[in-house]
Write an enzyme that holds these catalytic residues in place. Structure first.
Site, mmCIF file in Angstrom:
data_model
loop_
_atom_site.group_PDB
_atom_site.id
_atom_site.type_symbol
_atom_site.label_atom_id
_atom_site.label_comp_id
_atom_site.label_asym_id
_atom_site.label_seq_id
_atom_site.Cartn_x
_atom_site.Cartn_y
_atom_site.Cartn_z
ATOM 1 N N LYS A 1 39.021 39.138 33.811
ATOM 2 C CA LYS A 1 37.965 38.110 33.759
ATOM 3 C C LYS A 1 37.071 38.316 32.527
ATOM 4 C CE LYS A 1 37.922 37.518 38.779
ATOM 5 N NZ LYS A 1 37.056 37.303 39.975
ATOM 6 N N TYR B 1 40.514 27.683 41.137
ATOM 7 C CA TYR B 1 39.835 28.188 42.334
ATOM 8 C C TYR B 1 39.604 27.086 43.373
ATOM 9 C CZ TYR B 1 38.797 32.879 40.479
ATOM 10 O OH TYR B 1 38.880 34.170 40.028
ATOM 11 N N ASN C 1 33.665 40.758 38.881
ATOM 12 C CA ASN C 1 34.441 41.874 39.430
ATOM 13 C C ASN C 1 35.704 42.182 38.610
ATOM 14 O OD1 ASN C 1 35.881 39.657 40.251
ATOM 15 N ND2 ASN C 1 35.931 40.180 42.427
ATOM 16 N N HIS D 1 41.192 39.570 38.731
ATOM 17 C CA HIS D 1 41.646 38.746 39.853
ATOM 18 C C HIS D 1 43.111 39.065 40.088
ATOM 19 C CE1 HIS D 1 42.610 35.261 42.347
ATOM 20 N NE2 HIS D 1 43.708 35.177 41.614
ATOM 21 N N GLU E 1 49.488 30.196 41.388
ATOM 22 C CA GLU E 1 48.667 30.723 40.286
ATOM 23 C C GLU E 1 49.497 30.994 39.024
ATOM 24 O OE1 GLU E 1 46.460 34.027 41.919
ATOM 25 O OE2 GLU E 1 45.187 32.694 43.099
HETATM 26 P P1 CMP Z 1 38.583 36.649 43.062
HETATM 27 O O1 CMP Z 1 39.548 37.667 43.552
HETATM 28 O O2 CMP Z 1 38.812 36.101 41.702
HETATM 29 O O3 CMP Z 1 38.550 35.416 44.107
HETATM 30 C C1 CMP Z 1 37.404 34.598 44.269
HETATM 31 C C2 CMP Z 1 36.217 35.098 43.522
HETATM 32 O O4 CMP Z 1 34.976 34.567 43.910
HETATM 33 C C3 CMP Z 1 36.068 36.582 43.723
HETATM 34 O O5 CMP Z 1 37.118 37.278 43.086
HETATM 35 C C4 CMP Z 1 34.675 36.816 43.164
HETATM 36 O O6 CMP Z 1 34.692 36.943 41.746
HETATM 37 C C5 CMP Z 1 33.968 35.494 43.480
HETATM 38 N N1 CMP Z 1 32.909 35.600 44.493
HETATM 39 C C6 CMP Z 1 31.615 35.371 44.260
HETATM 40 N N2 CMP Z 1 30.895 35.509 45.375
HETATM 41 C C7 CMP Z 1 31.752 35.840 46.336
HETATM 42 C C8 CMP Z 1 31.599 36.118 47.731
HETATM 43 N N3 CMP Z 1 30.410 36.085 48.329
HETATM 44 N N4 CMP Z 1 32.707 36.431 48.413
HETATM 45 C C9 CMP Z 1 33.924 36.456 47.807
HETATM 46 N N5 CMP Z 1 34.109 36.190 46.494
HETATM 47 C C10 CMP Z 1 33.035 35.888 45.767
#
Ligand code: CMP
Length: 139
Positions: free
Chosen positions: A9, A49, A112, A115, A126
């Site tokens: 990311k 998403y 984070n 992904h 995806e």
């Molecule tokens: P990802 O695995 O990319 O899938 C969805 C993304 O939403 C997640 O990682 C986080 O980067 C983002 N996200 C932000 N807030 C939340 C939340 N409260 N719970 C889960 N995902 C979140």
């Protein structure tokens, strides 16, 4: 043999950890079958998403995902979906185990670093979102 989509990311790219993330995959014997760097538009991030479109964090997440370049990869290996999720650690870095990518680099539940697809069906969607058949190496 299984495939999954991995994304480094915008926060991971900005932190200069592209190489470290890829090293962790390769050390585990995971093969990179396709890779590119790009910057998503808002519409492209919303499409990727789409399953989260009703969630309160959707707008913020799609803004963040367009905030800089990302690296997208197709990873290949036995049980690679689960193995990649193990290497990434929990979505919320506060719950991520020691030695995982998110434990080491994530700063926020949203920012984070990586992904990874969570199931074979999402992996298929995806991977297609970013790569056509000719861009994926066959072994
Ligand atoms: P990802 O695995 O990319 O899938 C969805 C993304 O939403 C997640 O990682 C986080 O980067 C983002 N996200 C932000 N807030 C939340 C939340 N409260 N719970 C889960 N995902 C979140």
């Amino acid at each position: 043999m299984e495939r999954t989509l991995s994304i480094i990311k915008p926060d991971g790219v900005a932190k200069n950890v592209i190489g470290d993330v890829i090293r962790r995959f390769e050390t585990k014997g995971i093969k990179i079958a396709a890779m590119k760097m790009l910057q998503l538009t808002k519409t492209q991030a919303q499409g990727f998403y789409a399953v989260h479109k009703e969630r309160p964090f959707f707008n913020s997440l799609t803004d963040f995902m367009t905030s800089g370049p990302i690296v997208v990869m197709v990873l290949e290996g036995e049980d690679v979906i689960a193995e990649n999720r193990e290497l990434m650690g929990a979505t919320n870095f506060k719950d991520a185990k020691e030695g995982t990518i998110r434990k080491d680099y994530a700063t926020d539940i949203e920012k984070n670093v990586v992904h990874g697809s969570d199931a074979p069906e999402t992996a298929a969607f995806e991977i297609k979102y970013f790569f056509n058949d000719l861009e994926i190496q066959k072994r």
